[in-house]
Design a protein around this motif. Structure first.
Motif, PDB file in Angstrom:
ATOM      1  N   ARG A  84     -22.730  17.216  -6.172  1.00 30.53           N
ATOM      2  CA  ARG A  84     -23.869  16.960  -5.171  1.00 30.53           C
ATOM      3  C   ARG A  84     -23.150  17.248  -3.716  1.00 30.53           C
ATOM      4  NH1 ARG A  84     -25.691  11.884  -5.800  1.00 30.53           N
ATOM      5  NH2 ARG A  84     -25.260  11.664  -8.077  1.00 30.53           N
ATOM      6  N   ALA A  85     -21.995  16.652  -3.492  1.00 34.91           N
ATOM      7  CA  ALA A  85     -21.388  16.606  -2.275  1.00 34.91           C
ATOM      8  C   ALA A  85     -21.106  18.106  -1.875  1.00 34.91           C
ATOM      9  CB  ALA A  85     -20.020  15.783  -2.015  1.00 34.91           C
ATOM     10  N   ALA A  86     -20.659  18.970  -2.861  1.00 34.63           N
ATOM     11  CA  ALA A  86     -20.259  20.385  -2.708  1.00 34.63           C
ATOM     12  C   ALA A  86     -21.414  21.202  -2.559  1.00 34.63           C
ATOM     13  CB  ALA A  86     -19.441  20.863  -3.919  1.00 34.63           C
ATOM     14  N   GLU A  87     -22.464  20.690  -3.244  1.00 33.88           N
ATOM     15  CA  GLU A  87     -23.862  21.567  -2.941  1.00 33.88           C
ATOM     16  C   GLU A  87     -24.427  21.365  -1.248  1.00 33.88           C
ATOM     17  OE1 GLU A  87     -26.940  20.867  -5.926  1.00 33.88           O
ATOM     18  OE2 GLU A  87     -25.671  21.754  -7.465  1.00 33.88           O
ATOM     19  N   GLY A  88     -24.205  19.832  -0.901  1.00 33.99           N
ATOM     20  CA  GLY A  88     -24.507  19.743   0.349  1.00 33.99           C
ATOM     21  C   GLY A  88     -23.702  20.652   1.216  1.00 33.99           C
ATOM     22  N   LEU A  89     -22.346  20.858   1.020  1.00 33.38           N
ATOM     23  CA  LEU A  89     -21.524  21.917   1.931  1.00 33.38           C
ATOM     24  C   LEU A  89     -21.892  23.223   1.718  1.00 33.38           C
ATOM     25  CD1 LEU A  89     -18.326  19.899   1.016  1.00 33.38           C
ATOM     26  CD2 LEU A  89     -19.423  19.847   3.342  1.00 33.38           C
ATOM     27  N   GLY A  90     -23.010  23.611   0.939  1.00 35.53           N
ATOM     28  CA  GLY A  90     -23.101  24.864   0.707  1.00 35.53           C
ATOM     29  C   GLY A  90     -22.001  25.432  -0.201  1.00 35.53           C
ATOM     30  N   LEU A  91     -21.546  24.773  -1.197  1.00 34.96           N
ATOM     31  CA  LEU A  91     -20.501  25.153  -1.924  1.00 34.96           C
ATOM     32  C   LEU A  91     -20.701  24.936  -3.353  1.00 34.96           C
ATOM     33  CD1 LEU A  91     -17.430  26.234  -1.506  1.00 34.96           C
ATOM     34  CD2 LEU A  91     -17.016  23.918  -1.717  1.00 34.96           C
ATOM     35  N   PRO A  92     -21.600  25.433  -3.978  1.00 34.63           N
ATOM     36  CA  PRO A  92     -21.997  25.035  -5.601  1.00 34.63           C
ATOM     37  C   PRO A  92     -20.910  25.288  -6.354  1.00 34.63           C
ATOM     38  CG  PRO A  92     -23.348  26.860  -4.981  1.00 34.63           C
ATOM     39  CD  PRO A  92     -22.720  26.544  -3.589  1.00 34.63           C
ATOM     40  N   LEU A  93     -20.261  24.309  -7.190  1.00 36.94           N
ATOM     41  CA  LEU A  93     -19.031  24.694  -7.885  1.00 36.94           C
ATOM     42  C   LEU A  93     -19.439  24.866  -9.507  1.00 36.94           C
ATOM     43  CD1 LEU A  93     -17.209  21.348  -6.712  1.00 36.94           C
ATOM     44  CD2 LEU A  93     -16.694  23.672  -6.273  1.00 36.94           C
ATOM     45  N   SER A  94     -18.881  25.699 -10.048  1.00 38.47           N
ATOM     46  CA  SER A  94     -19.266  26.088 -11.437  1.00 38.47           C
ATOM     47  C   SER A  94     -18.815  25.172 -12.248  1.00 38.47           C
ATOM     48  CB  SER A  94     -18.334  27.465 -11.660  1.00 38.47           C
ATOM     49  OG  SER A  94     -17.187  27.161 -11.811  1.00 38.47           O
ATOM     50  N   ALA A  95     -19.308  25.236 -13.574  1.00 40.68           N
ATOM     51  CA  ALA A  95     -18.797  24.057 -14.700  1.00 40.68           C
ATOM     52  C   ALA A  95     -17.504  24.387 -14.845  1.00 40.68           C
ATOM     53  CB  ALA A  95     -19.674  24.392 -15.773  1.00 40.68           C
ATOM     54  N   GLN A  96     -16.695  25.347 -14.699  1.00 39.56           N
ATOM     55  CA  GLN A  96     -15.267  25.608 -14.764  1.00 39.56           C
ATOM     56  C   GLN A  96     -14.766  24.479 -14.090  1.00 39.56           C
ATOM     57  OE1 GLN A  96     -13.304  29.144 -14.551  1.00 39.56           O
ATOM     58  NE2 GLN A  96     -11.198  28.081 -15.073  1.00 39.56           N
ATOM     59  N   GLN A  97     -15.093  25.141 -12.749  1.00 39.47           N
ATOM     60  CA  GLN A  97     -14.443  24.275 -11.538  1.00 39.47           C
ATOM     61  C   GLN A  97     -14.755  22.586 -11.657  1.00 39.47           C
ATOM     62  OE1 GLN A  97     -16.514  26.521  -8.608  1.00 39.47           O
ATOM     63  NE2 GLN A  97     -14.722  27.563  -7.888  1.00 39.47           N
ATOM     64  N   LEU A  98     -15.827  22.079 -12.138  1.00 35.90           N
ATOM     65  CA  LEU A  98     -16.198  20.684 -12.336  1.00 35.90           C
ATOM     66  C   LEU A  98     -14.953  20.178 -13.440  1.00 35.90           C
ATOM     67  CD1 LEU A  98     -20.013  20.593 -11.773  1.00 35.90           C
ATOM     68  CD2 LEU A  98     -18.115  19.865  -9.984  1.00 35.90           C
ATOM     69  N   GLN A  99     -14.818  21.011 -14.408  1.00 39.02           N
ATOM     70  CA  GLN A  99     -13.828  20.691 -15.348  1.00 39.02           C
ATOM     71  C   GLN A  99     -12.500  20.438 -14.954  1.00 39.02           C
ATOM     72  OE1 GLN A  99     -15.044  19.576 -18.214  1.00 39.02           O
ATOM     73  NE2 GLN A  99     -13.161  18.790 -18.637  1.00 39.02           N
TER      74      GLN A  99
END
Ligand code: SAH
Length: 242
Positions: A8-23
């Motif tokens: 959620r924080a990353a989305e707020g920064l305009g930087l959606p993270l992929s499932a692989q990055q979250l992993q």
């Protein structure tokens, strides 16, 4: 979903993270907590707090640098994280922005052993881990004036950081350091170090959410740093260039 607070924080920064990055962040968390039993890496261990304070804050630094045009989307840049400890802020930035070529410099061997294992475990390419002190490594030709960007969080007051970090930067490169409530005072006390080492403060802006209380201080390197700097190990801290 793992790392929900961070996502959620990353989305707020305009930087959606992929499932692989979250992993990758999820694994980073577990490795950090496991290693922290033997090595003093972090006092923050709560799952959500690590997402906010370590990972989220690191990504906020990255987002601010892309917004300021210091980093450009998809472009490689040679980045040094000076005194990275458990990898902050450089490693989360590298996970989020694979184009960055990151060198992590950390004086404590136990911490770099953790970082080396982690980098292998996460299959991160273009990341180099160096055990050493900035006062020594900054005089090595492979590193002197070799970087576009230097990062340092919670390492030293600005005047000290300027002496330690500017020698690593190409002319035109930047030092970016998040600072707390002492930001203005540290900037006022860094005048002489900046003049001697060839730098100039270009901005000091509040970091975006999730860390509104931090100021990101940006220093640009305008001229080569004289070979005398940094002084021998310990001297920059013991006798800052005030
Ligand atoms: N940047 C990390 C760690 C902060 S603690 C974070 O924000 O969580 C500061 C770290 O800097 C320590 O791990 C210490 O070993 C390292 N350090 C301090 N002075 C240094 C120097 N001169 N050269 C290399 N590393 C240094």
């Amino acid at each position: 979903m793992p790392m929900e607070v961070l996502a959620r924080a990353a989305e707020g920064l305009g930087l959606p993270l992929s499932a692989q990055q979250l992993q990758q962040f999820e694994e980073y968390y577990h490795e950090l907590i496991a290693a922290n039993r033997h090595v003093n890496l972090t006092s923050i261990t709560d799952y959500q707090e690590v997402q906010r304070r370590h990972f989220g804050e690191s990504l906020a630094v990255g987002a601010a640098l892309y917004r300021a045009g210091v980093l450009k989307p998809g472009e490689t840049a040679r980045v040094l994280d000076l005194g990275a400890g458990a990898g902050f802020p450089g490693l989360p930035m590298r996970i989020a922005h694979p184009a960055l070529r990151l060198t992590i410099l950390e004086a404590t061997r136990k911490k770099t052993a953790f970082l080396e294992r982690l980098v292998t475990r996460l299959s991160l390419e273009g990341v180099t881990v160096i055990t050493g002190r900035a006062e020594i490594v900054a005089h090595e030709p492979a590193h002197r004036e070799g970087y576009d960007l230097a990062l340092a969080r919670a390492v030293a007051p600005l005047a000290v950081l300027v002496e330690l970090a500017l020698p690593f930067l190409k002319v035109g490169g930047c030092l970016a350091t998040p600072k707390g409530s002492r930001a203005s005072q540290e900037m006022a006390e860094a005048d002489r170090a900046l003049a001697l080492c060839g730098g100039r403060i270009v901005s000091a802006e509040p970091l975006p959410s999730p860390t509104p209380t931090l100021t990101l201080v940006l220093v640009e390197k305008l001229a080569p740093t004289p070979a005398a700097y940094p002084r021998r190990p310990g001297a920059p801290t013991k006798r800052p260039l005030h």
